[in-house]
Design a protein around this motif. Structure first.
Motif, PDB file in Angstrom:
ATOM      1  N   UNK A   1      32.111  42.047  37.845  1.00 49.04           N
ATOM      2  CA  UNK A   1      31.565  43.181  38.604  1.00 49.04           C
ATOM      3  C   UNK A   1      31.035  44.197  37.608  1.00 49.04           C
ATOM      4  N   UNK A   2      29.901  44.826  37.937  1.00 47.34           N
ATOM      5  CA  UNK A   2      29.307  45.847  37.064  1.00 47.34           C
ATOM      6  C   UNK A   2      28.812  47.028  37.886  1.00 47.34           C
ATOM      7  N   UNK A   3      29.120  48.229  37.413  1.00 40.68           N
ATOM      8  CA  UNK A   3      28.638  49.455  38.051  1.00 40.68           C
ATOM      9  C   UNK A   3      27.156  49.635  37.730  1.00 40.68           C
ATOM     10  N   UNK A   4      26.365  49.866  38.756  1.00 45.58           N
ATOM     11  CA  UNK A   4      24.915  50.010  38.573  1.00 45.58           C
ATOM     12  C   UNK A   4      24.441  51.451  38.687  1.00 45.58           C
ATOM     13  N   UNK A   5      25.338  52.396  38.440  1.00 49.66           N
ATOM     14  CA  UNK A   5      24.946  53.786  38.664  1.00 49.66           C
ATOM     15  C   UNK A   5      25.483  54.683  37.548  1.00 49.66           C
ATOM     16  N   UNK A   6      24.992  55.918  37.545  1.00 49.49           N
ATOM     17  CA  UNK A   6      25.412  56.911  36.553  1.00 49.49           C
ATOM     18  C   UNK A   6      26.647  57.683  36.984  1.00 49.49           C
ATOM     19  N   UNK A   7      27.273  57.262  38.082  1.00 48.30           N
ATOM     20  CA  UNK A   7      28.505  57.888  38.548  1.00 48.30           C
ATOM     21  C   UNK A   7      29.611  56.836  38.603  1.00 48.30           C
ATOM     22  N   UNK A   8      30.847  57.286  38.717  1.00 50.89           N
ATOM     23  CA  UNK A   8      31.969  56.358  38.785  1.00 50.89           C
ATOM     24  C   UNK A   8      31.907  55.511  40.058  1.00 50.89           C
ATOM     25  N   UNK A   9      32.511  54.348  39.991  1.00 47.50           N
ATOM     26  CA  UNK A   9      32.611  53.462  41.154  1.00 47.50           C
ATOM     27  C   UNK A   9      34.050  52.974  41.288  1.00 47.50           C
ATOM     28  N   UNK A  10      34.423  52.626  42.524  1.00 48.91           N
ATOM     29  CA  UNK A  10      35.775  52.143  42.810  1.00 48.91           C
ATOM     30  C   UNK A  10      35.683  50.960  43.770  1.00 48.91           C
ATOM     31  N   UNK A  11      36.492  49.949  43.517  1.00 44.77           N
ATOM     32  CA  UNK A  11      36.595  48.812  44.437  1.00 44.77           C
ATOM     33  C   UNK A  11      38.064  48.434  44.587  1.00 44.77           C
ATOM     34  N   UNK A  12      38.421  47.933  45.767  1.00 46.07           N
ATOM     35  CA  UNK A  12      39.731  47.345  46.010  1.00 46.07           C
ATOM     36  C   UNK A  12      39.526  45.856  46.255  1.00 46.07           C
ATOM     37  N   UNK A  13      40.484  45.051  45.820  1.00 42.44           N
ATOM     38  CA  UNK A  13      40.388  43.613  46.052  1.00 42.44           C
ATOM     39  C   UNK A  13      41.748  43.049  46.409  1.00 42.44           C
ATOM     40  N   UNK A  14      41.754  42.072  47.305  1.00 47.45           N
ATOM     41  CA  UNK A  14      42.962  41.337  47.662  1.00 47.45           C
ATOM     42  C   UNK A  14      42.852  39.933  47.092  1.00 47.45           C
ATOM     43  N   UNK A  15      43.994  39.385  46.651  1.00 45.77           N
ATOM     44  CA  UNK A  15      44.022  38.057  46.047  1.00 45.77           C
ATOM     45  C   UNK A  15      45.067  37.195  46.748  1.00 45.77           C
ATOM     46  N   UNK A  16      44.803  35.890  46.768  1.00 49.21           N
ATOM     47  CA  UNK A  16      45.618  34.986  47.574  1.00 49.21           C
ATOM     48  C   UNK A  16      46.812  34.412  46.826  1.00 49.21           C
ATOM     49  N   UNK A  17      47.419  35.223  45.989  1.00 46.74           N
ATOM     50  CA  UNK A  17      48.628  34.806  45.279  1.00 46.74           C
ATOM     51  C   UNK A  17      49.435  36.038  44.920  1.00 46.74           C
ATOM     52  N   UNK A  18      50.759  35.901  44.894  1.00 45.89           N
ATOM     53  CA  UNK A  18      51.599  37.007  44.452  1.00 45.89           C
ATOM     54  C   UNK A  18      51.432  37.263  42.963  1.00 45.89           C
ATOM     55  N   UNK A  19      50.925  36.237  42.240  1.00 46.61           N
ATOM     56  CA  UNK A  19      50.734  36.331  40.794  1.00 46.61           C
ATOM     57  C   UNK A  19      49.471  35.561  40.433  1.00 46.61           C
ATOM     58  N   UNK A  20      48.292  36.147  40.693  1.00 47.01           N
ATOM     59  CA  UNK A  20      47.042  35.393  40.549  1.00 47.01           C
ATOM     60  C   UNK A  20      46.688  35.016  39.127  1.00 47.01           C
ATOM     61  N   UNK A  21      47.185  35.782  38.156  1.00 48.92           N
ATOM     62  CA  UNK A  21      46.808  35.531  36.771  1.00 48.92           C
ATOM     63  C   UNK A  21      45.378  35.960  36.508  1.00 48.92           C
ATOM     64  N   UNK A  22      45.063  36.219  35.262  1.00 43.08           N
ATOM     65  CA  UNK A  22      43.683  36.556  34.901  1.00 43.08           C
ATOM     66  C   UNK A  22      43.397  36.035  33.504  1.00 43.08           C
ATOM     67  N   UNK A  23      42.256  35.391  33.355  1.00 40.65           N
ATOM     68  CA  UNK A  23      41.781  34.918  32.052  1.00 40.65           C
ATOM     69  C   UNK A  23      40.412  35.534  31.832  1.00 40.65           C
ATOM     70  N   UNK A  24      40.336  36.526  30.943  1.00 43.18           N
ATOM     71  CA  UNK A  24      39.051  37.127  30.597  1.00 43.18           C
ATOM     72  C   UNK A  24      38.382  36.237  29.555  1.00 43.18           C
TER      73      UNK A  24
END
Length: 215
Positions: free
Chosen positions: A157-180
């Motif tokens: 996800x990338x902000x396309x504006x000169x102001x701050x942005x906020x998003x909320x997301x739900x994931x289908x696991x109690x521990x989804x993990x993340x690999x950047x």
């Protein structure tokens, strides 16, 4: 014989699909006990008699994360690590804050799909399908828009504006993990050798050294 084989195939596929997600709870709840020395796939249940309302509660989700970093974004998670009551429930959520033109860099959740909604701002979002197509599917979202990222696929996800942005997301696991992706490839410990990375990315080893130095 053929019908028996077909039944076996159906059972195997059904079991595989069932095992692909978090296990369903077999009681009302299984609040995680992080102090337990027992190692299981998930977390051990706390004695139900000791469960309190705060096991199902987290505050502060209205507070913006610190986006003063190289990518200009901050992810505030609510997984089983922050809310023990999520254990066995198969859900979690995150708040993502973006500085102007901030980026939540390409990453994947190995154990969850993700559904995101924009609270403030304008975001470019996208994911890449698996090989050999490696097709980019992307869209620009504004406040109130919703987008889903399939389980295991690289997305951003990338902000396309000169102001701050906020998003909320739900994931289908109690521990989804993340690999950047960048962190995993260039910041692993110990490092992946430059021979491997220079051949994989078809660049000179010195470029690999320069990129690794940033991680």
């Amino acid at each position: 014989m053929a019908s028996h084989f077909l039944l076996l195939v159906v059972l195997v596929v059904s079991c595989s699909m069932a095992l692909a997600a978090d296990h369903s709870p077999l009681q009302d709840f299984c609040v995680a006990d992080p102090q337990s020395p027992v190692m299981v796939n998930g977390m051990v249940c706390k004695d139900p008699k000791l469960v309190q309302a705060n096991d199902f509660f987290v505050s502060g989700f209205h507070i913006a994360g610190n986006t003063s970093n190289a990518v200009g974004s901050s992810v505030t998670p609510v997984t089983v690590a922050q809310m023990p009551g999520l254990n066995t429930q198969g859900v979690s959520m995150v708040r993502i804050d973006f500085a102007p033109w901030g980026l939540n860099p390409p990453h994947t959740h190995p154990r969850a799909s993700e559904i995101l909604t924009v609270i403030e701002g304008c975001l470019e979002v996208g994911f890449v399908t698996s090989s050999p197509e490696n097709r980019l599917i992307s869209k620009v979202l504004v406040k109130g828009d919703v987008f889903v990222f399939p389980e295991g696929l690289v997305h951003f996800q990338r902000n396309l504006d000169d102001i701050n942005a906020v998003a909320f997301a739900a994931l289908s696991s109690q521990n989804p993990g993340v690999i950047t992706v960048a962190n995993a490839v260039f910041g692993s410990k110990p490092k992946i050798t430059s021979d491997i990375l220079s051949k994989a990315f078809q660049v000179d080893k010195n470029i690999i050294y320069q990129v690794q130095a940033k991680f």
